[in-house]
Design a protein around this motif. Structure first.
Motif, PDB file in Angstrom:
ATOM      1  N   ILE A  99      40.660  47.693  62.515  1.00  0.00           N
ATOM      2  CA  ILE A  99      41.554  46.571  62.820  1.00  0.00           C
ATOM      3  C   ILE A  99      41.390  45.440  61.793  1.00  0.00           C
ATOM      4  O   ILE A  99      42.280  44.627  61.582  1.00  0.00           O
ATOM      5  CB  ILE A  99      41.309  46.073  64.267  1.00  0.00           C
ATOM      6  CG1 ILE A  99      42.398  45.107  64.742  1.00  0.00           C
ATOM      7  CG2 ILE A  99      39.946  45.433  64.435  1.00  0.00           C
ATOM      8  CD1 ILE A  99      43.612  45.749  65.262  1.00  0.00           C
ATOM      9  N   LEU A 100      40.223  45.417  61.142  1.00  0.00           N
ATOM     10  CA  LEU A 100      39.950  44.344  60.193  1.00  0.00           C
ATOM     11  C   LEU A 100      40.558  44.637  58.820  1.00  0.00           C
ATOM     12  O   LEU A 100      41.020  43.743  58.115  1.00  0.00           O
ATOM     13  CB  LEU A 100      38.432  44.186  60.058  1.00  0.00           C
ATOM     14  CG  LEU A 100      37.891  42.898  59.455  1.00  0.00           C
ATOM     15  CD1 LEU A 100      38.363  41.698  60.242  1.00  0.00           C
ATOM     16  CD2 LEU A 100      36.369  42.938  59.440  1.00  0.00           C
ATOM     17  N   ALA A 153      47.511  39.976  65.812  1.00  0.00           N
ATOM     18  CA  ALA A 153      48.457  41.052  65.507  1.00  0.00           C
ATOM     19  C   ALA A 153      49.027  41.546  66.821  1.00  0.00           C
ATOM     20  O   ALA A 153      48.473  42.419  67.458  1.00  0.00           O
ATOM     21  CB  ALA A 153      47.749  42.177  64.750  1.00  0.00           C
ATOM     22  N   GLY A 154      50.117  40.903  67.244  1.00  0.00           N
ATOM     23  CA  GLY A 154      50.700  41.254  68.536  1.00  0.00           C
ATOM     24  C   GLY A 154      49.790  40.866  69.678  1.00  0.00           C
ATOM     25  O   GLY A 154      49.839  41.456  70.743  1.00  0.00           O
ATOM     26  N   GLY A 155      48.934  39.890  69.462  1.00  0.00           N
ATOM     27  CA  GLY A 155      47.961  39.452  70.456  1.00  0.00           C
ATOM     28  C   GLY A 155      46.648  39.188  69.756  1.00  0.00           C
ATOM     29  O   GLY A 155      46.463  39.558  68.599  1.00  0.00           O
ATOM     30  N   LYS A 156      45.753  38.510  70.484  1.00  0.00           N
ATOM     31  CA  LYS A 156      44.500  38.132  69.831  1.00  0.00           C
ATOM     32  C   LYS A 156      43.455  39.239  69.926  1.00  0.00           C
ATOM     33  O   LYS A 156      43.273  39.842  70.979  1.00  0.00           O
ATOM     34  CB  LYS A 156      43.966  36.853  70.499  1.00  0.00           C
ATOM     35  CG  LYS A 156      42.730  36.297  69.843  1.00  0.00           C
ATOM     36  CD  LYS A 156      42.254  35.050  70.587  1.00  0.00           C
ATOM     37  CE  LYS A 156      40.772  34.839  70.314  1.00  0.00           C
ATOM     38  NZ  LYS A 156      40.195  33.798  71.170  1.00  0.00           N
ATOM     39  N   HIS A 175      39.954  43.161  72.280  1.00  0.00           N
ATOM     40  CA  HIS A 175      41.389  42.865  72.288  1.00  0.00           C
ATOM     41  C   HIS A 175      41.708  42.088  73.557  1.00  0.00           C
ATOM     42  O   HIS A 175      41.327  42.502  74.651  1.00  0.00           O
ATOM     43  CB  HIS A 175      42.203  44.157  72.263  1.00  0.00           C
ATOM     44  CG  HIS A 175      41.881  45.038  71.092  1.00  0.00           C
ATOM     45  ND1 HIS A 175      42.158  44.669  69.789  1.00  0.00           N
ATOM     46  CD2 HIS A 175      41.295  46.255  71.009  1.00  0.00           C
ATOM     47  CE1 HIS A 175      41.760  45.636  68.967  1.00  0.00           C
ATOM     48  NE2 HIS A 175      41.237  46.609  69.687  1.00  0.00           N
TER      49      HIS A 175
END
Ligand code: SF4
Ligand code: SF4
Lengths: 363, 128
Positions: B108-109, B69-72, B88
Motif C-alpha cells: 500500500i505504501l 486512497a479512497g479512505g484513510k 485501514h
C-alpha cells in the motif's frame, strides 16, 4: 460488451488509484475472513475476470437491492467492480431493452455456458405467469433457462432468497424464492432488505478467486457474513445484559443509548452483518441510529407482527423454508430444527413484551 | 520454552508470545528467500490487552505514514525492521482491517506502475 473497458481502466477513469484498489481488496479479504496473504489474489481475480461473468435477472422486486450496490459509499468500488465484471446483463442498469436486451442475454449465456454466475433479485410468481414477465417471458421460464448454464446462482435480497415482501400473507401472486424453483444447483442466499453491498461483492470475489462458493449455513447463507446475529455483535449488548432498556424513542433510556429490545428490536433472532460492516461505508447502522433491527434478512419477516413489539421471532411458515434447505442440499430436518428453536423463543415472549425479570432468567 | 525459543518461557501463558514466534519465523524467511508474510490481526486469538503487549514488544520503528486512497490507511514500521503494522480505517474512523506485514515495504505504501504511468502522462501533457 466487447469494447467495454476492463476493471483497471474503469478504476483509472474514475480516479481510483492502484493503492485505493489494493486497500479495497485488503479490507474485502479481511471481511471475508480469508488469510490476509490472499489479498493480491483477490485483486487479480477481480481484474482478470472474463466478462460477462455475471448475468443479473430482476423479477418481482423494488430495485432496492440494486440501489444498495450502486449507491454504496463513495467512491463506490462495489459499484465499479460490478460494472466492470458484469452489468451488461443487469435488467435495470443495462442500456438496451426489450428484445435487443434479451438477445444479448442469450448470446452471453451461450458464450459463457457453464461458467457464468447468475444473480437474481426479486421473487418469482407462480400464481399466474402474467404477473411478471420480461419481453413476454415469464419469470419462472427465464429463471429455469438462465439457471441451466450457470456455474452458481446467487439469490440477492430477501425476496429472491425467501420470497420477501411479495410472499407476505396473503401472497397474492403465489410468489416463491429462487431455491424453491432451482433444486439441482447450489443457490447462495444473500438476504436483507436490501443486503449489504460489501456482502454481495464479497461473495462475487470469493467465487472469482476460488472458482467456488463460500461455506453456507442451512438456509444457504454465507457463514462468514451471517454466522452471527445482530445481537451477538451489537454495541448496545452490555445494556441488554444489565437489563437496561429504552421504553420509548425519546425517553431517558433512549438518550443514554440503552438496549432497544423492548421497542421491538429483532436483533436477537436476525442473522446479518449490519453490526460489524454497518451501512453507508461503515458510518452507522439502524441500531446505532436509535431504531431497533426489524429483522429484514430473516425469512418471512413481513409476517412477524409489529416491528415495535418485543416479539422475539418471526412467525415463519415451515413449508417454504424446509423446501429451501432441501434445495441447498441440507436435510430439511435442520431447517425444522432451526424453526423450532425460533418458535421456542417466540413462545417464551409470545406477544407480550419480555420483562427485565424474564431476560435475567434467560441468561 | 516453546519450540526453539527458550526466551518464550518468560511471560509464558501470554498469547502474544506465539505470534512473536510466528513473526520471527517470517522475518527469517524474508531474509532467506525474500518471501513476504501477512497476518490478519483480527484472526489472531488476542484480546485488546494481548494486542497492546504485542505492539509494545515489537516497538516503534523509523517510519510512520498516512495514506489517503479512497479512505484513510496508516503504515507504521515496528522496532523490528521489516515488520510493519498496516491499518485501514472507515469514514467514521473505525478499523476495517489491520495486518502485520513482513516485507521490505508494504504494497500500500509503494507507488504502483499504473499510477506512475498516469503521473508521467499527466506531467508530459503539461510540458508539451
Ligand atoms: S436487543 Fe437489539 S439493541 Fe438490544 S442488544 Fe440486542 S441487537 Fe442490540
Ligand atoms: S439492522 Fe436488521 S433490519 Fe436493519 S438492515 Fe440490518 S438486518 Fe435489516
Amino acid at each position: 460488451m466487447a469494447n467495454k473497458p476492463i476493471l483497471k481502466e474503469v478504476l483509472r477513469d474514475r480516479g481510483v488509484s492502484r493503492r485505493g484498489f489494493m486497500r479495497y481488496c485488503a479490507t474485502l479479504t479481511s471481511l471475508m475472513a480469508l488469510p490476509a496473504a490472499m489479498a493480491p489474489k483477490v485483486a487479480q481475480a477481480l481484474e482478470g475476470a472474463p466478462r460477462p461473468s455475471v448475468i443479473w435477472l430482476s423479477f418481482q422486486e423494488c430495485t432496492g437491492c440494486t440501489e444498495s450496490i450502486t449507491r454504496s459509499s463513495a467512491p463506490s468500488l462495489e459499484d465499479l467492480i460490478f460494472n466492470a465484471i458484469s452489468l451488461d446483463y443487469h435488467h435495470t442498469l443495462q442500456a438496451a431493452s426489450g428484445h435487443a436486451a434479451e438477445a444479448a442475454r442469450e448470446a452471453a449465456m451461450k458464450a459463457q455456458d457453464g461458467k457464468y454466475l447468475l444473480i437474481v433479485d426479486g421473487s418469482i410468481p407462480l400464481g399466474n405467469p402474467g404477473y411478471s414477465t420480461i419481453a413476454g417471458i415469464s419469470n419462472e421460464d427465464m429463471l429455469r433457462d438462465a439457471a441451466k448454464g450457470a456455474a452458481a446462482i446467487i439469490a440477492v435480497g430477501s425476496c429472491a432468497a425467501y420470497g420477501g415482501l411479495p410472499m407476505a400473507d396473503p401472497n397474492p401472486t403465489g410468489a416463491v424464492s429462487v431455491s424453491q424453483i432451482i433444486t439441482d444447483k447450489p443457490v447462495v442466499n444473500i438476504p436483507g432488505c436490501p443486503p449489504i453491498a460489501a456482502v454481495m461483492t464479497g461473495v462475487l470475489a470469493h467465487f472469482l478467486t476460488f472458482q467456488g462458493l463460500p461455506d453456507l449455513d442451512e438456509l444457504g447463507r454465507p457463514v462468514v457474513f451471517y454466522g452471527d446475529t445482530i445481537h451477538d455483535r451489537c454495541y448496545r449488548r452490555p445494556f441488554y445484559n444489565q437489563g437496561l432498556f429504552a421504553k420509548g424513542f425519546d425517553d431517558e433510556g433512549a438518550r443514554k443509548g440503552w438496549c432497544l429490545y423492548e421497542l421491538g428490536c429483532k436483533g436477537p433472532v436476525t442473522r446479518n452483518a449490519c453490526a460489524t460492516i454497518k451501512w453507508n461505508g461503515g458510518v452507522s447502522f439502524p441500531i446505532q441510529s436509535g431504531h431497533g433491527c426489524i429483522g429484514c434478512s430473516q425469512p418471512d419477516f413481513w409476517d412477524a407482527g409489529s416491528l415495535y413489539t418485543a416479539v422475539a421471532s418471526p412467525t415463519a411458515d415451515i413449508t417454504p423454508v424446509a423446501g429451501m434447505a432441501a434445495a441447498a442440499g441440507v436435510g430439511a430436518g435442520v431447517a425444522v430444527a432451526a424453526l423450532n428453536a425460533q418458535s421456542k423463543k417466540k413462545t417464551a415472549s409470545e406477544s407480550t413484551p419480555v420483562t427485565v425479570q424474564e431476560l435475567g432468567d434467560k441468561q | 520454552m516453546i519450540g526453539d525459543y527458550p526466551g518464550a518461557w518468560d511471560g509464558m501463558g501470554e498469547p502474544e508470545q506465539s505470534v512473536l514466534i510466528e513473526i520471527h519465523r517470517a522475518v527469517s524467511a524474508l531474509l532467506e528467500d525474500d518471501s513476504e508474510s501477512v497476518i490478519d490481526v483480527s484472526t489472531l486469538p488476542l484480546g485488546v490487552a494481548d494486542l497492546a503487549r504485542l505492539e509494545d514488544a515489537l516497538g516503534q520503528g523509523e517510519v510512520e505514514a498516512t495514506i489517503e486512497a479512497g479512505g484513510k490507511s496508516t503504515v507504521r514500521e515496528t522496532g523490528v525492521s521489516g515488520v510493519w503494522i498496516v491499518e485501514h480505517f472507515s469514514e467514521s474512523g473505525s478499523v476495517l482491517a489491520k495486518t502485520i506485514e513482513v516485507c521490505e515495504a508494504p504494497t500500500i505504501l509503494r507507488a504502483h506502475r499504473e499510477d506512475i504511468e498516469i503521473g508521467r502522462d499527466e506531467l508530459g501533457r503539461r510540458l508539451a
